[in-house]
Design an enzyme around this catalytic site. Structure first.
Site, PDB file in Angstrom:
ATOM      1  N   GLU A 121      70.562  -2.973  38.137  1.00  0.00           N
ATOM      2  CA  GLU A 121      69.541  -3.772  37.838  1.00  0.00           C
ATOM      3  C   GLU A 121      69.621  -4.364  36.533  1.00  0.00           C
ATOM      4  O   GLU A 121      69.230  -5.612  36.010  1.00  0.00           O
ATOM      5  CB  GLU A 121      68.326  -3.074  37.999  1.00  0.00           C
ATOM      6  CG  GLU A 121      67.912  -3.170  39.520  1.00  0.00           C
ATOM      7  CD  GLU A 121      67.209  -4.222  40.075  1.00  0.00           C
ATOM      8  OE1 GLU A 121      67.151  -5.489  39.348  1.00  0.00           O
ATOM      9  OE2 GLU A 121      67.315  -4.431  41.325  1.00  0.00           O
ATOM     10  N   SER A 148      31.220  43.707  65.512  1.00  0.00           N
ATOM     11  CA  SER A 148      31.553  44.913  65.021  1.00  0.00           C
ATOM     12  C   SER A 148      32.208  45.393  63.852  1.00  0.00           C
ATOM     13  O   SER A 148      32.768  46.165  63.588  1.00  0.00           O
ATOM     14  CB  SER A 148      32.015  45.943  66.370  1.00  0.00           C
ATOM     15  OG  SER A 148      31.243  45.999  67.346  1.00  0.00           O
TER      16      SER A 148
END
Length: 678
Positions: free
Chosen positions: A86, A344
């Site tokens: 680029e 329980s």
């Protein structure tokens, strides 16, 4: 005359230099006066695990994926390719590449059209910041001005960081990291030449090269980048040729969606990045376990799993439901934080507290016989009674009557205080805690129950579970029960036979629970390092007939602990102060439990003495109160039945006439009634 011409040239040069300097100053002032747009942009909230791996991310406004990215998260090959493709003079120009601009203008004049661009990476960042256009000269001039300003205010690395954050990658994907996760299915930390080239190529035409819509266009653009990079010496030509044969992605990869409930909780507290204590691999494994296990059950049922390191208190996995998107089972509800009756599963705490207070020892004998506490008459789950047995066996069998006897001696308020001391927030329906507290008469969450069991597993020291890695200081542990009592409870629970195919007993201390009406099935347990809890039920609290913790939840508990470690971590040895002796060696006050160890007199409550009953082929109904099973039933001195444990039975008498029925219990007590059958 020559002197005059020389003077004029010198004057012209001075004027030219002055004009250049003046123009330069004005240009500099013009650039300095540039208003730069906001450089900080919203990014997707992220939730990561203990190692920094992504668990879940969220879109920002308009459903856009834009994720934070730092240079150390990106393969350096991408940066080398990006700059070479680029803007090869990126590190030397001041935002505008004059050579590239002059070349682009000359080529445009020569061919009458745009042949090559001159936008630098800085100019592209300027366009992205303002969402500007590239086609008109006014827009290009603005980009050049902003690029010059950016170069003065930011470093080159900061400009590259803005590019990798804002570059468009097609659809709702913005920025390098989101693009890598969505188009490649991976973090950009390690990229092949083909992958890096694709990420360089896509922002040039993000919509026409979208891999999910135009895979061939994406592949061709990627290959062009690789050829250019090979010619520039960035990658070997052999790599460009071989990677060019690879297909490009043809669809989107889903973003990670691990631990959705806990991720939602973290993001709801604050936006941004959250680092959790979870382990992504273990989290994924337990989510798979939950889905697989629940696939064969009623689709209205949900499941929750929490697994933690009981040494550090760190939560390593948290599954709020088997299917986050499920509708029938309300999968969006995080059942790890929902208050439910623990059944329980509170019994181990009661026994540990009783050991600590000198009320009992594992070898203490305790009665499992019918008993009334005012109007409250607890019953065992199976409706039977075992008579006198050791505390150890009473806990292993999860009997209700012995634990209620201990709760009465402790005081329900002390049990409630212990729960609160462990950092839990028990919810009562109203009023003061009662004896049913130890049987699950309270609301607690799965997270809280795992925290309680972590205390028992960690030598009786309670500390809050932690799921945020950013917690600055660990909470100071609080002593819940003594080391010896915690170990004794764990040793008792480790002696319970595991579910089928779960291995031998002794490796995991575990307990199951089923709440009243079969609304909640629980299993909790620990080994030498990990503690886990499993809950199964319906989020709306509807009963689930036939649901038992031992059947539904226990196999998942053992599987979860097995996935936490390849080999179970051995349970610890007993602390030196642990009293390990037989019942006969115990002090007298510990050989049998407390004031209620004396049995109530055996009574025949039905039929009453002197009653007249109709002859029935099924026998005479007989109801008992008190005494110690097993019972022996006699009719006129002849034994009719032995070994009976239930207080209600049928005496097999069918003939008419007068009969005296006698019952003898395990302690030799007797009761009798005389009846007439017609």
């Amino acid at each position: 005359m020559p002197e005059r011409r020389g003077l004029r040239r010198l004057s012209a040069l001075v004027v030219a230099l002055w004009c250049a300097a003046f123009a330069g100053d004005r240009l500099s002032d013009w650039v300095d006066a540039t208003e730069t747009p906001l450089l900080v942009r919203a990014t997707s909230p992220e939730v990561r695990d203990r190692d920094g791996d992504l668990l879940r991310a969220y879109t920002i406004e308009d459903g856009l994926w834009r994720m934070t990215v730092t240079p150390d998260q990106v393969d350096p090959l991408f940066y080398r390719m990006l700059v070479a493709y680029e803007d090869k003079r990126f590190f030397s120009h001041n935002g505008v590449d004059l050579r590239a601009t002059a070349r682009a203008v000359a080529q445009g004049l020569r061919h009458g059209r745009v042949v090559s661009g001159a936008s630098t990476l800085t100019m592209q960042v300027a366009r992205l910041l303002e969402d500007g256009t590239t086609g008109q000269w006014q827009g290009k001039l603005r980009q050049m001005r902003l690029a010059l300003a950016l170069e003065r205010r930011l470093t080159k690395d900061e400009i590259l960081a803005l590019y990798t954050l804002l570059a468009p990658y097609g659809g709702n994907v913005e920025g390098l990291r989101a693009a890598s996760l969505i188009w490649l299915g991976k973090e950009p930390r390690r990229l092949t030449p083909a992958e890096a080239a694709l990420l360089v190529a896509l922002p040039q035409a993000p919509e026409s090269r979208r891999p999910d819509r135009h895979p061939e266009a994406a592949r061709e653009a990627r290959n062009r980048v690789m050829v250019r990079m090979a010619e520039a010496g960035v990658i070997p030509m052999s790599a460009a040729r071989s990677d060019a044969l690879d297909p490009s992605p043809k669809g989107r990869f889903p973003m990670p969606q691990l631990a959705p409930h806990m991720a939602d909780r973290a993001v709801a507290e604050a936006p941004g990045r959250h680092d959790l204590t979870l382990d992504a691999d273990l989290q994924r494994s337990l989510e798979d376990l939950a889905r697989h296990h629940m696939a064969r059950l009623d689709p209205r049922l949900s499941m929750a799993i929490v697994l933690a390191d009981h040494d550090s208190g760190e939560v390593l996995a948290s599954v709020g439901s088997p299917d986050y998107a499920g509708t029938l089972n309300q999968g969006f509800v995080d059942m790890t934080t929902a208050q439910r009756s623990p059944g329980s599963t509170l019994k181990p705490l009661v026994y540990a507290l009783a050991f600590d207070r000198g009320l009992a020892h594992p070898e203490t004998l305790i009665l499992d016989t019918p008993v009334h506490f005012g109007s409250y008459a607890p019953q065992n789950f199976d409706g039977e009674y075992r008579g006198e047995l050791t505390v150890r066996r009473a806990l292993q069998l999860s009997l209700n009557i012995p634990v209620v006897r201990l709760t009465e001696a402790l005081g329900p308020a002390h049990l409630m205080a212990a729960l609160q001391g462990a950092g839990l927030k028990p919810a009562l329906q109203g009023g003061a805690p009662g004896l049913a507290l130890s049987l699950g008469g309270v609301g607690l969450t799965l997270e809280e129950m795992v925290q309680l069991y972590a205390a028992l597993a960690h030598g009786g020291e309670a500390r809050p579970l932690r799921w945020k890695a950013s917690t600055a200081e660990e909470a100071t542990p609080r002593r819940l029960v003594s080391r010896a009592s915690a170990w004794q409870v764990g040793h008792i629970l480790a002696g319970v036979t595991p579910p089928s195919a779960a291995g031998p007993k002794g490796r995991i201390a575990w307990k199951t629970g089923t709440s009243y009406g079969h609304r909640d099935a629980w299993a909790l347990g620990w080994d030498g390092r990990y503690v886990a809890g499993v809950w199964i039920g319906r989020p709306d609290g509807t009963p689930v007939p036939g649901a038992f913790g031992a059947d539904l939840a226990a196999p998942v508990l053992f599987e979860a602990l097995g996935r936490a470690s390849a080999r179970p971590v051995p349970l610890p040895a007993p602390p030196p102060e642990t009293l390990m002796i037989s019942n006969a060696q115990l002090p007298a006050n510990l050989q049998r439990f407390g004031p209620r160890a004396e049995t109530t007199a055996l009574q025949v409550t039905f039929p009453p003495d002197g009653a007249t009953l109709a002859v029935s082929p099924s026998g005479v109904p007989l109801k008992l109160r008190g005494g110690t099973p097993p019972y022996t039933v006699l009719a006129d001195g002849a034994v009719l039945a032995t070994g009976l444990r239930r207080p209600e039975l049928l005496a097999p008498i069918s003939g008419p006439g007068f009969t005296t029925l006698s019952v003898i219990d395990a302690r030799g007590q007797s009761g009798r009634t005389t009846i007439e059958l017609r």
